[in-house]
Scaffold this active site. Sequence first.
Site, mmCIF file in Angstrom:
data_model
loop_
_atom_site.group_PDB
_atom_site.id
_atom_site.type_symbol
_atom_site.label_atom_id
_atom_site.label_comp_id
_atom_site.label_asym_id
_atom_site.label_seq_id
_atom_site.Cartn_x
_atom_site.Cartn_y
_atom_site.Cartn_z
ATOM 1 N N VAL A 151 3.183 2.293 5.886
ATOM 2 C CA VAL A 151 3.249 3.545 6.613
ATOM 3 C C VAL A 151 2.411 3.555 7.717
ATOM 4 O O VAL A 151 2.732 4.336 8.867
ATOM 5 C CB VAL A 151 2.745 4.656 5.551
ATOM 6 C CG1 VAL A 151 1.373 4.488 5.353
ATOM 7 C CG2 VAL A 151 3.284 6.252 5.810
ATOM 8 N N ASP A 152 1.281 2.766 7.861
ATOM 9 C CA ASP A 152 0.603 2.680 9.149
ATOM 10 C C ASP A 152 1.641 2.232 10.245
ATOM 11 O O ASP A 152 1.398 2.719 11.535
ATOM 12 C CB ASP A 152 -0.644 1.386 9.029
ATOM 13 C CG ASP A 152 -1.277 1.445 7.650
ATOM 14 O OD1 ASP A 152 -0.539 1.946 6.587
ATOM 15 O OD2 ASP A 152 -2.735 1.290 7.954
#
Length: 382
Positions: A165-166
């Site tokens: 997700v980063d």
Amino acid sequence: MINLKNSFFITLTAVSLLSCKITAQKKSAIKQSKAEVISIIDKVNNHWQETHPEPGNSFWHVSAYHTGNMEAYKVTKNKKYLDYSLLWAEKNQWMGAKSNDKAEWKYNYGETDKHVLFGDWQICFQTYIDLYNFTGKKDPGKIARAREVMEYEMSTPANDYWWWVDGLYMVMPVMTKLYNVTGNEIYLEKLHSYLQYSDSIMYDSEAKLYYRDAKYVYPKHKSANGKKDFWARGDGWIFAGYAKIIQDLPKSAKHRAEYISRFKDMAKSLAEAQQTEGYWTRSILDPEHAPGPETSGTAFFTYGFLWGINNGILDKKTYLPVVEKSWNYLTKFALQEDGTVGYVQPIGEKAIPGQVVDKNFTADFGVGAFLLAASEMSRFVK
């Protein structure tokens, strides 16, 4: 080894101190003037730059700071901030990972020069593009590597580049910024394709939140109390990432409404999970999993909520109370007297039971997130 008993009491003390500060403040809304918010930005950013005079590398955590520094420059017009990022970009040759052999380029996790296609080495392009735009658009060399890397990536058949997700914060805004520089619609088409893949492995349509990556999807993985485990900084990355791409897209962009809908869904879920003291715990839906304040996720959320309010995407009446509490936490508790931004969970990928995060825990990416929030606050206040 962490002493869990001691860490519990440290966390309890921090929460108690924060509760006292918030109780004393809770009747007051946001009182600062624009000049006072700018003063907060300067206090934080001057402290960071004075204590970090040497440019770092172009890996994700340093680059995340520079995305906040660019927002600070936009609202303050402080040339020192611009020069600090210029020096950093020049030191890194306007590149991320530096391999020139496309046959060896990788996008699994890696900190080597071969990992050119890994998003943690691409977030630097956001600031390079901003610097290109801010300094007269007379030097295409500033974005040459960004274009080379992203256009090569888009020429491949793969769509699974964003598997954590980063990476959505790291690279989605690169795509929209390069679209605005080049007018090349493929940037927007590939952004949507890559995001669809990310959604298929990380997005929870019931909770309206993102897992950090496929390893953490419920029920394969659960929090300490058997709940879905959504990592605050991870959802902070993507919530801020949506704000960044929506603002860059033309009103007529094909998928803009879809992104706005997702952003609004996340806002509702996040607002419901905010703690009374204004912060979000590291495991968003299980506060007891890793209790206590955390700044990086809270700052990214504050930025996203403020941007949404400022641009008419989020209802002010509904979400301003959320911001009032989180801004109070950021400025009255996380921010220390000398300008240090504390309570930043160290580099990692999850909420860790027993991990102590106190006022002495700071980091470049946490300062960047704080600067994003404060810069957006300066646009909000009268």
